[in-house]
Motif scaffolding. Sequence first.
Motif, mmCIF file in Angstrom:
data_model
loop_
_atom_site.group_PDB
_atom_site.id
_atom_site.type_symbol
_atom_site.label_atom_id
_atom_site.label_comp_id
_atom_site.label_asym_id
_atom_site.label_seq_id
_atom_site.Cartn_x
_atom_site.Cartn_y
_atom_site.Cartn_z
ATOM 1 N N PHE A 55 60.764 18.694 94.535
ATOM 2 C CA PHE A 55 60.754 17.257 94.282
ATOM 3 C C PHE A 55 60.360 16.478 95.534
ATOM 4 O O PHE A 55 59.527 15.563 95.483
ATOM 5 C CB PHE A 55 62.126 16.814 93.784
ATOM 6 C CG PHE A 55 62.268 15.339 93.603
ATOM 7 C CD1 PHE A 55 61.534 14.665 92.637
ATOM 8 C CD2 PHE A 55 63.133 14.609 94.406
ATOM 9 C CE1 PHE A 55 61.659 13.296 92.478
ATOM 10 C CE2 PHE A 55 63.263 13.245 94.246
ATOM 11 C CZ PHE A 55 62.533 12.589 93.287
ATOM 12 N N GLN A 58 56.716 16.646 96.099
ATOM 13 C CA GLN A 58 55.990 15.772 95.177
ATOM 14 C C GLN A 58 56.025 14.323 95.649
ATOM 15 O O GLN A 58 55.011 13.613 95.612
ATOM 16 C CB GLN A 58 56.617 15.886 93.787
ATOM 17 C CG GLN A 58 55.819 15.194 92.710
ATOM 18 C CD GLN A 58 56.393 15.422 91.333
ATOM 19 O OE1 GLN A 58 57.595 15.615 91.168
ATOM 20 N NE2 GLN A 58 55.542 15.380 90.321
ATOM 21 N N MET A 59 57.182 13.907 96.122
ATOM 22 C CA MET A 59 57.313 12.530 96.600
ATOM 23 C C MET A 59 56.524 12.322 97.895
ATOM 24 O O MET A 59 55.871 11.299 98.073
ATOM 25 C CB MET A 59 58.797 12.185 96.809
ATOM 26 C CG MET A 59 59.597 12.106 95.527
ATOM 27 S SD MET A 59 58.972 10.865 94.337
ATOM 28 C CE MET A 59 58.365 11.912 93.018
ATOM 29 N N ALA A 61 53.883 13.916 98.716
ATOM 30 C CA ALA A 61 52.474 13.890 98.307
ATOM 31 C C ALA A 61 52.100 12.532 97.731
ATOM 32 O O ALA A 61 50.948 12.109 97.805
ATOM 33 C CB ALA A 61 52.219 14.991 97.287
ATOM 34 N N ALA A 62 53.094 11.857 97.181
ATOM 35 C CA ALA A 62 52.831 10.537 96.607
ATOM 36 C C ALA A 62 52.910 9.442 97.659
ATOM 37 O O ALA A 62 52.770 8.266 97.342
ATOM 38 C CB ALA A 62 53.815 10.256 95.473
ATOM 39 N N ARG A 93 56.284 2.666 92.685
ATOM 40 C CA ARG A 93 55.472 2.938 91.502
ATOM 41 C C ARG A 93 54.157 2.157 91.555
ATOM 42 O O ARG A 93 53.081 2.706 91.313
ATOM 43 C CB ARG A 93 56.240 2.542 90.240
ATOM 44 C CG ARG A 93 55.654 3.106 88.961
ATOM 45 C CD ARG A 93 56.214 2.386 87.769
ATOM 46 N NE ARG A 93 55.733 1.012 87.749
ATOM 47 C CZ ARG A 93 54.939 0.523 86.815
ATOM 48 N NH1 ARG A 93 54.521 1.300 85.834
ATOM 49 N NH2 ARG A 93 54.546 -0.738 86.855
ATOM 50 N N ILE A 96 51.814 3.593 94.176
ATOM 51 C CA ILE A 96 51.189 4.841 93.733
ATOM 52 C C ILE A 96 50.099 4.558 92.704
ATOM 53 O O ILE A 96 49.016 5.133 92.747
ATOM 54 C CB ILE A 96 52.245 5.798 93.163
ATOM 55 C CG1 ILE A 96 53.244 6.198 94.255
ATOM 56 C CG2 ILE A 96 51.587 7.032 92.577
ATOM 57 C CD1 ILE A 96 54.399 7.020 93.750
#
Lengths: 121, 121
Positions: A55, A58-59, A61-62, A93, A96
């Motif tokens: 997780f 993933q964050m 990477a975002a 959000r 991104i």
Amino acid sequence: MTARERLVRIGEVAREAGVSVRAVRYYEQQGLLTAERSPSGQRLYRQDAVTLVRFFQQMYAAGLTSQRIAQLLPCWSSGHTDAEQRAMLRAERDRIQAKVDDLQAALDRLDEVIAITDAHP
Amino acid sequence: MTARERLVRIGEVAREAGVSVRAVRYYEQQGLLTAERSPSGQRLYRQDAVTLVRFFQQMYAAGLTSQRIAQLLPCWSSGHTDAEQRAMLRAERDRIQAKVDDLQAALDRLDEVIAITDAHP
DNA sequence: CTAGAACCTGACGCTGACGTCAGAGGCAAG
DNA sequence: CTTGCCTCTGACGTCAGCGTCAGGTTCTAG
């Protein structure tokens, strides 16, 4: 009585999550991950640490920073948020989403060039 | 006879492209941008420099390095490519596409959390 | 003519997620 | 017992795209 979970050492966590041992230690340093310690001082993780590390990746990477992830972890684990956290969630959000749009534009740009250069051998 | 173009100084290029003067100098240092020089040594850019700088920003945002952009600039300007450049173009395109997918996944993840926490006030 | 904005060339600083090295201890197998 | 792999704690190194400061020149408005 506390359930006896199978505890794993840092190497296994890293391997299964696909990151380096150094990275896992770094996450602890950033307050993202906690571990019990064996009598000799070795870190012992619960199984779900692997999921957590994925997780985090993933964050990252975002584009979220360690600090942001740390601030939003409670939302994820408890499902409860205050106003500030909701604002942060929305801000991330939107950021991104904007980044996705930018990337898509760049992608279209490259595809254009690819199409043109494929036509001219 | 060479067409007399209106030449602009670095400050105007930076302002119109929305970047810093330092950034424009950096692009030159990286071999992305060339400029004539006034007798006193000031950089004089052609109008399309602004377009170029915006393009650089877009590629940077897509994760390309200065070196890559420099290697691919000929494709963009001349429309002609060799095999190596075509391979790089495709590699970058695939990388960006993968990144878009990653970001989209992260976005979905955040939207989930937002939906849940909006339901629990 | 003069003040201030804009420009120049170095060159060091910054950020964030780790990589890497040093030196030392821990643990199962043969 | 010792070989070899895993783990520990510091702490410095890296990379890329600039930010920023120093110290000096140049252009432009009034």
